[in-house]
Design a protein around this motif. Structure first.
Motif, PDB file in Angstrom:
ATOM      1  N   VAL A 123       0.205   1.514  -4.108  1.00  0.00           N
ATOM      2  CA  VAL A 123       1.605   1.260  -3.742  1.00  0.00           C
ATOM      3  C   VAL A 123       1.982  -0.201  -3.970  1.00  0.00           C
ATOM      4  CG1 VAL A 123       3.195   1.106  -1.775  1.00  0.00           C
ATOM      5  CG2 VAL A 123       1.807   3.169  -2.114  1.00  0.00           C
ATOM      6  N   TRP A 124       3.078  -0.383  -4.679  1.00  0.00           N
ATOM      7  CA  TRP A 124       3.667  -1.710  -4.898  1.00  0.00           C
ATOM      8  C   TRP A 124       5.096  -1.715  -4.350  1.00  0.00           C
ATOM      9  CZ3 TRP A 124       1.697  -6.054  -7.722  1.00  0.00           C
ATOM     10  CH2 TRP A 124       0.426  -5.862  -8.282  1.00  0.00           C
ATOM     11  N   VAL A 125       5.442  -2.797  -3.645  1.00  0.00           N
ATOM     12  CA  VAL A 125       6.812  -3.016  -3.179  1.00  0.00           C
ATOM     13  C   VAL A 125       7.190  -4.451  -3.492  1.00  0.00           C
ATOM     14  CG1 VAL A 125       8.347  -3.140  -1.177  1.00  0.00           C
ATOM     15  CG2 VAL A 125       6.676  -1.288  -1.335  1.00  0.00           C
ATOM     16  N   HIS A 126       8.388  -4.635  -4.041  1.00  0.00           N
ATOM     17  CA  HIS A 126       8.877  -5.970  -4.376  1.00  0.00           C
ATOM     18  C   HIS A 126      10.166  -6.260  -3.615  1.00  0.00           C
ATOM     19  CE1 HIS A 126       6.350  -4.875  -7.800  1.00  0.00           C
ATOM     20  NE2 HIS A 126       6.189  -6.172  -8.034  1.00  0.00           N
ATOM     21  N   ILE A 164       5.698  -7.768  -2.248  1.00  0.00           N
ATOM     22  CA  ILE A 164       5.447  -7.739  -0.812  1.00  0.00           C
ATOM     23  C   ILE A 164       4.177  -6.949  -0.521  1.00  0.00           C
ATOM     24  CG2 ILE A 164       6.366  -7.052   1.440  1.00  0.00           C
ATOM     25  CD1 ILE A 164       7.855  -9.356   0.123  1.00  0.00           C
ATOM     26  N   LEU A 165       3.987  -5.847  -1.231  1.00  0.00           N
ATOM     27  CA  LEU A 165       2.750  -5.081  -1.177  1.00  0.00           C
ATOM     28  C   LEU A 165       2.211  -4.956  -2.590  1.00  0.00           C
ATOM     29  CD1 LEU A 165       3.715  -2.162   1.274  1.00  0.00           C
ATOM     30  CD2 LEU A 165       2.521  -4.299   1.821  1.00  0.00           C
ATOM     31  N   ASN A 184       1.900 -13.888   9.049  1.00  0.00           N
ATOM     32  CA  ASN A 184       3.332 -13.612   8.978  1.00  0.00           C
ATOM     33  C   ASN A 184       3.778 -13.531   7.523  1.00  0.00           C
ATOM     34  OD1 ASN A 184       3.622 -13.607  11.753  1.00  0.00           O
ATOM     35  ND2 ASN A 184       4.276 -15.749  11.860  1.00  0.00           N
ATOM     36  N   GLY A 185       4.640 -12.579   7.224  1.00  0.00           N
ATOM     37  CA  GLY A 185       5.129 -12.417   5.867  1.00  0.00           C
ATOM     38  C   GLY A 185       4.160 -11.729   4.944  1.00  0.00           C
ATOM     39  N   GLY A 186       3.084 -11.183   5.498  1.00  0.00           N
ATOM     40  CA  GLY A 186       2.062 -10.544   4.670  1.00  0.00           C
ATOM     41  C   GLY A 186       2.345  -9.102   4.314  1.00  0.00           C
ATOM     42  N   GLY A 187       3.435  -8.537   4.846  1.00  0.00           N
ATOM     43  CA  GLY A 187       3.819  -7.182   4.468  1.00  0.00           C
ATOM     44  C   GLY A 187       3.497  -6.106   5.493  1.00  0.00           C
ATOM     45  N   LYS A 188       3.088  -6.499   6.703  1.00  0.00           N
ATOM     46  CA  LYS A 188       2.667  -5.510   7.698  1.00  0.00           C
ATOM     47  C   LYS A 188       3.825  -4.597   8.124  1.00  0.00           C
ATOM     48  CE  LYS A 188       1.042  -8.562  10.644  1.00  0.00           C
ATOM     49  NZ  LYS A 188       1.432  -9.782   9.886  1.00  0.00           N
ATOM     50  N   THR A 189       4.965  -5.191   8.453  1.00  0.00           N
ATOM     51  CA  THR A 189       6.121  -4.382   8.845  1.00  0.00           C
ATOM     52  C   THR A 189       6.623  -3.557   7.668  1.00  0.00           C
ATOM     53  OG1 THR A 189       6.783  -5.944  10.571  1.00  0.00           O
ATOM     54  CG2 THR A 189       8.482  -4.462   9.725  1.00  0.00           C
ATOM     55  N   THR A 190       6.592  -4.132   6.473  1.00  0.00           N
ATOM     56  CA  THR A 190       6.986  -3.381   5.274  1.00  0.00           C
ATOM     57  C   THR A 190       6.111  -2.152   5.093  1.00  0.00           C
ATOM     58  OG1 THR A 190       7.803  -5.367   4.165  1.00  0.00           O
ATOM     59  CG2 THR A 190       7.217  -3.499   2.756  1.00  0.00           C
ATOM     60  N   LEU A 191       4.810  -2.295   5.339  1.00  0.00           N
ATOM     61  CA  LEU A 191       3.903  -1.156   5.212  1.00  0.00           C
ATOM     62  C   LEU A 191       4.300  -0.038   6.161  1.00  0.00           C
ATOM     63  CD1 LEU A 191       1.308   0.130   4.088  1.00  0.00           C
ATOM     64  CD2 LEU A 191       0.053  -1.054   5.894  1.00  0.00           C
ATOM     65  N   LEU A 203      -4.076  -7.311   5.997  1.00  0.00           N
ATOM     66  CA  LEU A 203      -3.054  -7.210   4.950  1.00  0.00           C
ATOM     67  C   LEU A 203      -2.354  -8.542   4.747  1.00  0.00           C
ATOM     68  CD1 LEU A 203      -1.362  -5.362   3.033  1.00  0.00           C
ATOM     69  CD2 LEU A 203       0.185  -4.986   4.963  1.00  0.00           C
ATOM     70  N   ASN A 204      -2.391  -9.012   3.514  1.00  0.00           N
ATOM     71  CA  ASN A 204      -1.544 -10.115   3.076  1.00  0.00           C
ATOM     72  C   ASN A 204      -1.153  -9.802   1.636  1.00  0.00           C
ATOM     73  OD1 ASN A 204      -0.099 -12.416   2.694  1.00  0.00           O
ATOM     74  ND2 ASN A 204      -1.838 -13.821   2.777  1.00  0.00           N
ATOM     75  N   ARG A 205      -0.154  -8.941   1.502  1.00  0.00           N
ATOM     76  CA  ARG A 205       0.250  -8.333   0.228  1.00  0.00           C
ATOM     77  C   ARG A 205      -0.818  -7.367  -0.268  1.00  0.00           C
ATOM     78  NH1 ARG A 205       3.175 -13.227  -3.245  1.00  0.00           N
ATOM     79  NH2 ARG A 205       4.658 -13.814  -1.619  1.00  0.00           N
ATOM     80  N   LYS A 206      -2.048  -7.823  -0.406  1.00  0.00           N
ATOM     81  CA  LYS A 206      -3.171  -6.949  -0.738  1.00  0.00           C
ATOM     82  C   LYS A 206      -3.844  -6.487   0.545  1.00  0.00           C
ATOM     83  CE  LYS A 206      -4.071  -9.175  -5.197  1.00  0.00           C
ATOM     84  NZ  LYS A 206      -5.082  -9.890  -6.027  1.00  0.00           N
ATOM     85  N   LEU A 207      -4.408  -5.296   0.511  1.00  0.00           N
ATOM     86  CA  LEU A 207      -5.047  -4.718   1.680  1.00  0.00           C
ATOM     87  C   LEU A 207      -6.563  -4.838   1.581  1.00  0.00           C
ATOM     88  CD1 LEU A 207      -4.322  -2.987   4.291  1.00  0.00           C
ATOM     89  CD2 LEU A 207      -5.087  -1.031   2.936  1.00  0.00           C
ATOM     90  N   PHE A 208      -7.166  -5.311   2.668  1.00  0.00           N
ATOM     91  CA  PHE A 208      -8.619  -5.374   2.784  1.00  0.00           C
ATOM     92  C   PHE A 208      -9.033  -4.395   3.871  1.00  0.00           C
ATOM     93  CE2 PHE A 208      -6.950  -9.356   1.280  1.00  0.00           C
ATOM     94  CZ  PHE A 208      -7.790  -9.717   0.230  1.00  0.00           C
TER      95      PHE A 208
END
Length: 266
Positions: free
Chosen positions: A14-17, A37-38, A57-64, A226-231
């Motif tokens: 999944v990619w989100v911009h 963002i993701l 913060n800003g790593g995409g958690k809420t977006t996910l 998660l910071n754009r990429k997921l570990f």
């Protein structure tokens, strides 16, 4: 041998911009030329998982979380919720957002707040006896039934958060998404709150976003960073390399709660 549980949420590549040229509405997911963002997120969440997601913060958690809810459509990749479309199956997912904004002086009672969790089921009709029964059951689950007639603005932060969770539970979800649910409540209330989640996970899947690494490591069953990429390793284990790659600073800074300041400076 442990029986493998059923996947309830699946994300594949999944990619989100974010399109920062889209104007005042700040549209997300409008194309691949914006800021990512993701980035290529793949994640499988199964029945009765209690997954904690940490990250800067800003790593995409809420977006996910919003991608899982179908509120944001990815630019590419696949999202499946209970094997189908996230929007169509949103009824199975309860969501407690990071900030539940309301006028603390507005005279709305706890029961009325929880009943709004049934609003999507009624389609502008009045609440039924069944709706009220489910609302009472939800309040009982979070140990707030004695407060049903109280004005919500008069409750403590921890009590209010329990009410907002009851509102989500009133919709009879199979998955509960929580965005920074313990923010702003004191340590005693946090301990009680995590005990509540421990009970809830027996009957549903829980995904919790938090900046509190210590609390996450103690209370959840699995951890993702998660910071754009997921570990993520489908377990409670994260390597120091995972954390340093996500927070982009040495592990000793993360342990002392410094990563957000370091990121802003760079």
């Amino acid at each position: 041998m442990t029986k493998e549980t059923k996947e309830v949420i699946g994300l594949r590549n999944v990619w989100v911009h974010f399109d920062d040229t889209s104007g005042a509405n700040g549209a997300m997911g409008r194309g691949r030329d914006g800021i990512p963002i993701l980035e290529d997120v793949t994640l499988s969440i199964r029945e009765h998982d209690f997954l904690g997601i940490i990250g800067p913060n800003g790593g995409g958690k809420t977006t996910l979380l919003k991608v899982i809810l179908g509120l944001i459509s990815p630019d590419s990749g696949e999202v499946r919720v209970f094997g189908g479309d996230p929007v169509k199956n949103r009824r199975f997912v309860g969501y407690v957002p990071q900030h539940s904004l309301f006028d603390h002086d507005f005279p709305i009672k706890v029961m009325d707040v929880v009943l709004t969790g049934r609003a999507g089921k009624r389609l502008f009709r009045g609440y039924s006896d069944r709706d009220r029964e489910l609302a009472r059951n939800a309040l009982e689950m979070v140990e707030m039934l004695p407060f049903e007639g109280r004005q919500i603005g008069k409750l403590s932060g921890g009590e209010q958060q329990r009410v907002f969770i009851a509102r989500a539970l009133a919709a009879e979800p199979k998955v509960l998404l929580l965005d920074e649910p313990a923010a702003g409540i004191d340590m005693h209330a946090q301990t009680e709150f995590y005990e509540l989640l421990k009970r809830l996970k027996e009957t549903m899947t829980i995904v919790m976003v938090s900046h509190d690494i210590t609390a996450i490591s103690i209370h959840v069953d699995k951890i993702a960073c998660l910071n754009r990429k997921l570990f993520y390793h489908d377990s409670k284990e994260l390597t120091s390399g995972d954390l340093e790659a996500a927070y982009r600073c040495p592990i000793e800074f993360i342990a002392h709660g410094v990563p957000h300041r370091v990121l802003r400076e760079h």
